[in-house]
Design a protein around this motif. Structure first.
Motif, PDB file in Angstrom:
ATOM      1  N   TYR A 226      -3.852  25.831  -6.212  1.00  8.45           N
ATOM      2  CA  TYR A 226      -4.811  25.433  -5.163  1.00  8.45           C
ATOM      3  C   TYR A 226      -5.443  26.663  -4.521  1.00  8.45           C
ATOM      4  O   TYR A 226      -6.659  26.718  -4.302  1.00  8.45           O
ATOM      5  N   ALA A 227      -4.619  27.665  -4.211  1.00  4.40           N
ATOM      6  CA  ALA A 227      -5.137  28.883  -3.578  1.00  4.40           C
ATOM      7  C   ALA A 227      -6.176  29.547  -4.467  1.00  4.40           C
ATOM      8  O   ALA A 227      -7.270  29.914  -4.010  1.00  4.40           O
ATOM      9  N   LEU A 228      -5.866  29.693  -5.737  1.00  5.63           N
ATOM     10  CA  LEU A 228      -6.777  30.371  -6.664  1.00  5.63           C
ATOM     11  C   LEU A 228      -8.065  29.579  -6.853  1.00  5.63           C
ATOM     12  O   LEU A 228      -9.159  30.160  -6.909  1.00  5.63           O
ATOM     13  N   GLN A 229      -7.963  28.264  -6.913  1.00  4.96           N
ATOM     14  CA  GLN A 229      -9.154  27.428  -7.078  1.00  4.96           C
ATOM     15  C   GLN A 229     -10.045  27.455  -5.849  1.00  4.96           C
ATOM     16  O   GLN A 229     -11.236  27.137  -5.936  1.00  4.96           O
ATOM     17  N   ASN A 230      -9.458  27.850  -4.719  1.00  2.41           N
ATOM     18  CA  ASN A 230     -10.215  27.872  -3.473  1.00  2.41           C
ATOM     19  C   ASN A 230     -10.509  29.279  -2.970  1.00  2.41           C
ATOM     20  O   ASN A 230     -10.806  29.479  -1.797  1.00  2.41           O
ATOM     21  N   GLY A 231     -10.430  30.251  -3.874  1.00  6.70           N
ATOM     22  CA  GLY A 231     -10.906  31.582  -3.559  1.00  6.70           C
ATOM     23  C   GLY A 231      -9.931  32.500  -2.865  1.00  6.70           C
ATOM     24  O   GLY A 231     -10.343  33.483  -2.236  1.00  6.70           O
ATOM     25  N   TYR A 232      -8.638  32.229  -2.972  1.00  6.59           N
ATOM     26  CA  TYR A 232      -7.622  33.084  -2.364  1.00  6.59           C
ATOM     27  C   TYR A 232      -6.797  33.801  -3.437  1.00  6.59           C
ATOM     28  O   TYR A 232      -6.625  33.289  -4.545  1.00  6.59           O
ATOM     29  N   VAL A 233      -6.265  34.952  -3.070  1.00  5.07           N
ATOM     30  CA  VAL A 233      -5.230  35.607  -3.868  1.00  5.07           C
ATOM     31  C   VAL A 233      -3.925  34.862  -3.594  1.00  5.07           C
ATOM     32  O   VAL A 233      -3.589  34.587  -2.436  1.00  5.07           O
ATOM     33  N   SER A 234      -3.198  34.493  -4.637  1.00  2.96           N
ATOM     34  CA  SER A 234      -1.923  33.789  -4.450  1.00  2.96           C
ATOM     35  C   SER A 234      -0.754  34.756  -4.601  1.00  2.96           C
ATOM     36  O   SER A 234      -0.751  35.608  -5.485  1.00  2.96           O
ATOM     37  N   VAL A 235       0.219  34.605  -3.715  1.00  2.00           N
ATOM     38  CA  VAL A 235       1.462  35.378  -3.782  1.00  2.00           C
ATOM     39  C   VAL A 235       2.622  34.394  -3.745  1.00  2.00           C
ATOM     40  O   VAL A 235       2.812  33.685  -2.754  1.00  2.00           O
ATOM     41  N   VAL A 236       3.374  34.330  -4.841  1.00  2.00           N
ATOM     42  CA  VAL A 236       4.524  33.426  -4.927  1.00  2.00           C
ATOM     43  C   VAL A 236       5.804  34.252  -5.001  1.00  2.00           C
ATOM     44  O   VAL A 236       5.956  35.076  -5.909  1.00  2.00           O
ATOM     45  N   PRO A 237       6.731  34.067  -4.063  1.00  3.31           N
ATOM     46  CA  PRO A 237       8.033  34.728  -4.176  1.00  3.31           C
ATOM     47  C   PRO A 237       8.867  34.025  -5.246  1.00  3.31           C
ATOM     48  O   PRO A 237       9.082  32.817  -5.186  1.00  3.31           O
ATOM     49  N   VAL A 238       9.320  34.786  -6.237  1.00  4.24           N
ATOM     50  CA  VAL A 238      10.047  34.247  -7.399  1.00  4.24           C
ATOM     51  C   VAL A 238      11.475  34.765  -7.353  1.00  4.24           C
ATOM     52  O   VAL A 238      11.723  35.916  -6.976  1.00  4.24           O
ATOM     53  N   GLN A 239      12.434  33.912  -7.770  1.00  4.03           N
ATOM     54  CA  GLN A 239      13.819  34.359  -7.846  1.00  4.03           C
ATOM     55  C   GLN A 239      14.338  34.196  -9.270  1.00  4.03           C
ATOM     56  O   GLN A 239      13.863  33.344 -10.017  1.00  4.03           O
TER      57      GLN A 239
END
Length: 258
Positions: A226-239
């Motif tokens: 959703y973030a990428l489709q709406n013009g944002y850089v996405s940051v997901v914390p992964v474990q």
């Protein structure tokens, strides 16, 4: 006087890829940089490691160069293992991987060599970030990605990344002026609907090309897609702890020891 941070740079597109060149530009002013990357493209390798054949590493930077660069015959995860255990003279303070040519959002994180390199560093207790741009073109424009990557790396150095967490960062393929900002997100629930294009070679032997379509089943507005489709850089914390903690109690109710 404190030492400058030691930053390990790697990727999965290969050491000559424009994306890794862009990432080196980003981190060069922020610390001492060593590059250990595959000698050829390793996209989609996931967390594969080399155990049944030999590994070769060649220093490709000239003596006295500002940045040490090494080309490795192995996978992205191999590159990180070799860097930590054989090449570097001290543990890195940060590992950055990318900038990948193409998305590693949502389920792509599972297949990604870019993210697997970062996760390998995280397993070793080293703060790590994987970067990807939503443009598969080899001549992609990394200008806006570099601007936002610098902000994220600076914050990672100054504020620290939580223990056992790796950041999965994806950039929309937009000019800097059109990117609305950076969003912290969760991974969207999506997958690939695979198809195989079956053909025959001149000898009559069947072979297959993997094709498919990315399907997003997640309608949430807090996801990376959703973030990428709406013009944002996405940051997901992964474990890297894959335990499904929420179902341990349910499984303990099974009659396993009767």
């Amino acid at each position: 006087m404190s030492k400058r941070p030691l930053i390990l740079v790697t990727n999965d597109d290969g050491i000559t890829a424009p994306g890794v060149r862009a990432l080196i530009e980003v981190v060069k002013p922020l610390g001492d940089v060593v590059v250990v990357a595959p000698d050829s493209p390793q996209s989609g390798m996931g967390h594969a490691i080399t155990i049944n054949s030999t590994l070769f590493v060649e220093k490709i930077s000239e003596e006295g160069s500002e940045i040490e660069e090494y080309s490795c015959s192995g996978t992205p995860a191999d590159c990180v293992k070799l860097a930590i255990n054989e090449i570097l003279n001290r543990r890195p303070d940060l590992c950055v991987s990318g900038i990948n040519h193409g998305s590693n959002a949502s389920i792509n994180v599972i297949y990604s060599g870019t993210m697997s390199a970062a996760i390998e560093a995280g397993i070793e207790g080293i703060p790590a970030i994987g970067f990807s741009l939503l443009d598969y073109n080899w001549s992609a424009d990394f200008t806006s990605a570099k601007y936002f990557a610098r902000k994220i790396v600076e914050n990672a150095i100054n504020e620290g990344i939580p223990d056992d967490v790796i950041l999965n960062v994806n950039f929309p393929n937009l000019p800097e002026k059109d990117i609305k900002g950076i969003k912290i997100c969760r991974q969207a629930r999506a997958n690939w609907k695979e198809e195989f294009d079956k053909r025959q070679n001149p000898m009559g032997k069947d072979y297959y090309w993997l094709t498919g379509k990315f399907v997003n089943m997640d309608k949430g507005q807090d996801t990376d897609i959703y973030a990428l489709q709406n013009g944002y850089v996405s940051v997901v914390p992964v474990q890297f702890d894959l335990t499904a903690h929420h179902c341990i109690q349910q499984l303990n109710s099974w009659n396993l020891n009767d």
